[in-house]
Design a protein around this motif. Sequence first.
Motif, PDB file in Angstrom:
ATOM      1  N   SER A   1       0.823  -1.217   0.000  1.00 20.33           N
ATOM      2  CA  SER A   1       0.000   0.000   0.000  1.00 20.33           C
ATOM      3  C   SER A   1       0.854   1.263   0.000  1.00 20.33           C
ATOM      4  O   SER A   1       0.385   2.340  -0.404  1.00 20.33           O
ATOM      5  CB  SER A   1      -0.923   0.013   1.226  1.00 20.33           C
ATOM      6  OG  SER A   1      -1.763  -1.124   1.232  1.00 20.33           O
ATOM      7  N   LEU A   2       2.107   1.132   0.469  1.00 23.43           N
ATOM      8  CA  LEU A   2       2.976   2.315   0.529  1.00 23.43           C
ATOM      9  C   LEU A   2       3.209   2.920  -0.857  1.00 23.43           C
ATOM     10  O   LEU A   2       3.370   4.132  -0.999  1.00 23.43           O
ATOM     11  CB  LEU A   2       4.314   1.948   1.177  1.00 23.43           C
ATOM     12  CG  LEU A   2       4.304   1.761   2.698  1.00 23.43           C
ATOM     13  CD1 LEU A   2       5.675   1.305   3.179  1.00 23.43           C
ATOM     14  CD2 LEU A   2       3.908   3.051   3.410  1.00 23.43           C
ATOM     15  N   GLY A   3       3.245   2.069  -1.873  1.00 26.95           N
ATOM     16  CA  GLY A   3       3.432   2.573  -3.239  1.00 26.95           C
ATOM     17  C   GLY A   3       2.307   3.514  -3.648  1.00 26.95           C
ATOM     18  O   GLY A   3       2.548   4.566  -4.266  1.00 26.95           O
ATOM     19  N   GLN A   4       1.076   3.136  -3.280  1.00 23.31           N
ATOM     20  CA  GLN A   4      -0.058   4.005  -3.580  1.00 23.31           C
ATOM     21  C   GLN A   4       0.011   5.282  -2.744  1.00 23.31           C
ATOM     22  O   GLN A   4      -0.412   6.354  -3.182  1.00 23.31           O
ATOM     23  CB  GLN A   4      -1.364   3.262  -3.303  1.00 23.31           C
ATOM     24  CG  GLN A   4      -1.588   2.046  -4.187  1.00 23.31           C
ATOM     25  CD  GLN A   4      -1.532   2.394  -5.659  1.00 23.31           C
ATOM     26  OE1 GLN A   4      -2.215   3.322  -6.134  1.00 23.31           O
ATOM     27  NE2 GLN A   4      -0.712   1.653  -6.405  1.00 23.31           N
ATOM     28  N   GLY A   5       0.556   5.162  -1.537  1.00 22.15           N
ATOM     29  CA  GLY A   5       0.747   6.358  -0.715  1.00 22.15           C
ATOM     30  C   GLY A   5       1.736   7.313  -1.354  1.00 22.15           C
ATOM     31  O   GLY A   5       1.534   8.533  -1.341  1.00 22.15           O
TER      32      GLY A   5
ATOM     33  N   MET B   1       0.544   4.531   8.007  1.00 22.54           N
ATOM     34  CA  MET B   1       0.846   3.244   7.375  1.00 22.54           C
ATOM     35  C   MET B   1       2.206   2.718   7.827  1.00 22.54           C
ATOM     36  O   MET B   1       2.370   1.521   8.094  1.00 22.54           O
ATOM     37  CB  MET B   1       0.821   3.400   5.851  1.00 22.54           C
ATOM     38  CG  MET B   1      -0.566   3.729   5.292  1.00 22.54           C
ATOM     39  SD  MET B   1      -0.520   4.164   3.543  1.00 22.54           S
ATOM     40  CE  MET B   1      -0.020   2.615   2.829  1.00 22.54           C
ATOM     41  N   ILE B   2       3.173   3.626   7.948  1.00 19.79           N
ATOM     42  CA  ILE B   2       4.510   3.227   8.395  1.00 19.79           C
ATOM     43  C   ILE B   2       4.468   2.735   9.841  1.00 19.79           C
ATOM     44  O   ILE B   2       5.143   1.765  10.212  1.00 19.79           O
ATOM     45  CB  ILE B   2       5.496   4.404   8.241  1.00 19.79           C
ATOM     46  CG1 ILE B   2       5.726   4.716   6.757  1.00 19.79           C
ATOM     47  CG2 ILE B   2       6.822   4.094   8.932  1.00 19.79           C
ATOM     48  CD1 ILE B   2       6.506   5.988   6.497  1.00 19.79           C
TER      49      ILE B   2
ATOM     50  N   GLY C   1       3.191  -9.794  -4.851  1.00 19.12           N
ATOM     51  CA  GLY C   1       2.354  -8.599  -4.716  1.00 19.12           C
ATOM     52  C   GLY C   1       2.883  -7.429  -5.512  1.00 19.12           C
ATOM     53  O   GLY C   1       2.113  -6.670  -6.131  1.00 19.12           O
ATOM     54  N   GLY C   2       4.218  -7.286  -5.502  1.00 18.56           N
ATOM     55  CA  GLY C   2       4.826  -6.185  -6.258  1.00 18.56           C
ATOM     56  C   GLY C   2       4.584  -6.325  -7.748  1.00 18.56           C
ATOM     57  O   GLY C   2       4.291  -5.330  -8.434  1.00 18.56           O
TER      58      GLY C   2
ATOM     59  N   ALA D   1       8.919  -1.462  -8.303  1.00 21.39           N
ATOM     60  CA  ALA D   1      10.021  -2.111  -9.005  1.00 21.39           C
ATOM     61  C   ALA D   1      11.200  -2.348  -8.058  1.00 21.39           C
ATOM     62  O   ALA D   1      11.825  -3.412  -8.061  1.00 21.39           O
ATOM     63  CB  ALA D   1      10.454  -1.273 -10.198  1.00 21.39           C
ATOM     64  N   ILE D   2      11.479  -1.330  -7.227  1.00 23.67           N
ATOM     65  CA  ILE D   2      12.563  -1.493  -6.235  1.00 23.67           C
ATOM     66  C   ILE D   2      12.188  -2.572  -5.227  1.00 23.67           C
ATOM     67  O   ILE D   2      13.028  -3.383  -4.808  1.00 23.67           O
ATOM     68  CB  ILE D   2      12.844  -0.151  -5.528  1.00 23.67           C
ATOM     69  CG1 ILE D   2      13.459   0.847  -6.529  1.00 23.67           C
ATOM     70  CG2 ILE D   2      13.767  -0.347  -4.335  1.00 23.67           C
ATOM     71  CD1 ILE D   2      13.666   2.230  -5.967  1.00 23.67           C
ATOM     72  N   MET D   3      10.901  -2.601  -4.836  1.00 19.67           N
ATOM     73  CA  MET D   3      10.434  -3.633  -3.903  1.00 19.67           C
ATOM     74  C   MET D   3      10.645  -5.022  -4.490  1.00 19.67           C
ATOM     75  O   MET D   3      11.119  -5.933  -3.819  1.00 19.67           O
ATOM     76  CB  MET D   3       8.949  -3.413  -3.584  1.00 19.67           C
ATOM     77  CG  MET D   3       8.355  -4.442  -2.635  1.00 19.67           C
ATOM     78  SD  MET D   3       6.597  -4.160  -2.360  1.00 19.67           S
ATOM     79  CE  MET D   3       6.662  -2.627  -1.451  1.00 19.67           C
ATOM     80  N   VAL D   4      10.287  -5.172  -5.782  1.00 19.61           N
ATOM     81  CA  VAL D   4      10.463  -6.457  -6.458  1.00 19.61           C
ATOM     82  C   VAL D   4      11.949  -6.806  -6.540  1.00 19.61           C
ATOM     83  O   VAL D   4      12.358  -7.945  -6.295  1.00 19.61           O
ATOM     84  CB  VAL D   4       9.828  -6.433  -7.860  1.00 19.61           C
ATOM     85  CG1 VAL D   4      10.244  -7.665  -8.664  1.00 19.61           C
ATOM     86  CG2 VAL D   4       8.306  -6.368  -7.759  1.00 19.61           C
ATOM     87  N   ALA D   5      12.765  -5.798  -6.864  1.00 23.12           N
ATOM     88  CA  ALA D   5      14.204  -6.026  -6.990  1.00 23.12           C
ATOM     89  C   ALA D   5      14.816  -6.452  -5.658  1.00 23.12           C
ATOM     90  O   ALA D   5      15.616  -7.397  -5.587  1.00 23.12           O
ATOM     91  CB  ALA D   5      14.883  -4.760  -7.504  1.00 23.12           C
ATOM     92  N   MET D   6      14.429  -5.754  -4.589  1.00 20.79           N
ATOM     93  CA  MET D   6      14.962  -6.104  -3.278  1.00 20.79           C
ATOM     94  C   MET D   6      14.483  -7.494  -2.839  1.00 20.79           C
ATOM     95  O   MET D   6      15.220  -8.239  -2.199  1.00 20.79           O
ATOM     96  CB  MET D   6      14.531  -5.052  -2.249  1.00 20.79           C
ATOM     97  CG  MET D   6      15.138  -3.679  -2.482  1.00 20.79           C
ATOM     98  SD  MET D   6      16.953  -3.686  -2.540  1.00 20.79           S
ATOM     99  CE  MET D   6      17.314  -4.149  -0.849  1.00 20.79           C
ATOM    100  N   SER D   7      13.256  -7.829  -3.216  1.00 13.39           N
ATOM    101  CA  SER D   7      12.739  -9.157  -2.884  1.00 13.39           C
ATOM    102  C   SER D   7      13.537 -10.239  -3.589  1.00 13.39           C
ATOM    103  O   SER D   7      13.885 -11.263  -3.003  1.00 13.39           O
ATOM    104  CB  SER D   7      11.259  -9.259  -3.274  1.00 13.39           C
ATOM    105  OG  SER D   7      10.484  -8.331  -2.552  1.00 13.39           O
TER     106      SER D   7
END
Length: 588
Positions: A43-47, A74-75, A155-156, A291-297
């Motif tokens: 949800s942070l991405g939408q934030g 959210m954080i 999810g990402g 994209a960064i979330m997916v990369a870090m995952s």
Amino acid sequence: MTDKKNDKAFTSLLPIFEFIKPYKVMVASALIALLLTAAVNLSLGQGVKFVIDNGFIAGSQEQLTYAILILIAMISLLAVGTFCRFFLMSLLGERVSGDLRKAVFNKIVSLHPSYFEENRSGEIMSRLTTDTALLQSIVGSSFSMALRSFLMLIGGIIMLLITNLKLTLIVLACVPLILIPMMIFGKKVRKLAASSQDAIADIGTYAGEIIQNIKVVQSYNHEEKEKNAFGSEVEKAFNVAKQRVKHRSFLIAVVIFLTFSAISFMLWIGGMDVLSGKMSGGELGAFVFYAIMVAMSVATIAEVYGELQRAAGSATRLLELLKVKSDITTVEAPLTVSKTVQTDIEFENVNFSYPSRPDAPALKNINLMIPNGKTVALVGPSGAGKTTMFELLQRFYDPQSGEIKLKNSNITQISLTELRHTMGMVPQHPILFSSDVWHNIRYGKPDATDDEVINAAKQAHAHEFIENLPQGYGSFLGEQGVRLSGGQKQRVALARAILKDPEVLLLDEATSALDAQSEHHVQAALDQLMENRTTVIIAHRLATVLHADLIVVMDKGEIIGIGTHNSLLQSSPLYNRLCELQFDKAAS
């Protein structure tokens, strides 16, 4: 062939989850916290998109403040969820690790002695400590990270597809480029991890042996030699670990490079679309976030994948140990031996060879009757088989043929607990534990009162020197009783046997380490203890068994003479020669 073996080793992680099953509530709570944090993360991405489009670009301070407050909320929720997830998973890892250690230790103490002839104690200790610690890290940390990263990855990608289809396809096209090095280097990491664990076990074994025999090392001035030898073992382990770390580091570096290169390429294309008005800045910001979330995952999964490869070797070693079956077990329906039956012991045509030396018979066609309440001495040169008979009596080993009977019952049909409870052993070289005097004497009878312990010590003529220790009976004796003299250790071991009050007393020259005065008093205590009790003595000094009811002369695993002292002097050349050697030497 090796790859198949490694794949099989990797699947060995699955049985470890049997240890997780009892903690379903904890696992479920951790998974709920994990799903919560994953949802908040996504949800942070939408934030971010909301802040950019409704705050920065719209130029509204109120909307910016509102958007930031929502982001902070959210954080905060993410922080709480992360705390719960980390706490529960770490606690689960510690609990499972503890259960594994208990299961491994319980297996170790129930294994037959011959297992320890074929396996090094240092390696077994490595399994009990190092391997279980690694699996604790996997369950408590790595598994949680892998699951979280997997959820973030799935999810990402879904959020990427929702945000912008074209850019997502660019990212997904790069996935095979990332998976290929993971598969190639993962196998190498797994093989090197197993070698690294073996090398660590070698270090522990070597160091333990040197420490245990430190006096011998120092008396021969081998300190420098052992330092160099141990240094070589450490370097071997380091070189293996260096290769493992190099391959694992290269794996992580390649994954990160390929992943962020794909993101950079995607960012360039997305930037062009923002400039041309095909997408908003907030959409691009959200897409970059996901994209960064997916990369870090992916990077985390690559790192955890290496840990899992390493843990596979540990799991294999632990499960191999847990699957070992003891050669000495109690039958399903053991006989209940009556306390009123006389404690006769009988060997019938017993033949035995140690498992490590199957071609060298230790006992050959042994036939011997030890009547209840009598004292029988076993004499003969070293290697005659005297100690082996003690080990068979206590069922540390079973004979290859023949029977050993206690109270007219084959000892293999009696429960091990009942059999060994019947006997009390005082070895020639007493074994003491790294604890106080109370613990060491009370080992013979764990529920004994303090008065019973003190009384046993008095009978063994140990009370006086124990009282003079710094903390008396509470004095710590050091590893293997190193703070006591040989005679003192022997008397503590004798007190332990006296406290147990066994029906059958096994004495392996129990007074050999005592000075003349102590020997006189302890022998008197032994005479009292042996009265009306079946006693078997291994005698190295014949003067101590001249008045035994029966003397058994042994040589090369066979009984070559049975009788009293006077009769054997006439009938046994070996016994006669042993007497001449000892008594003539004593007289001179």
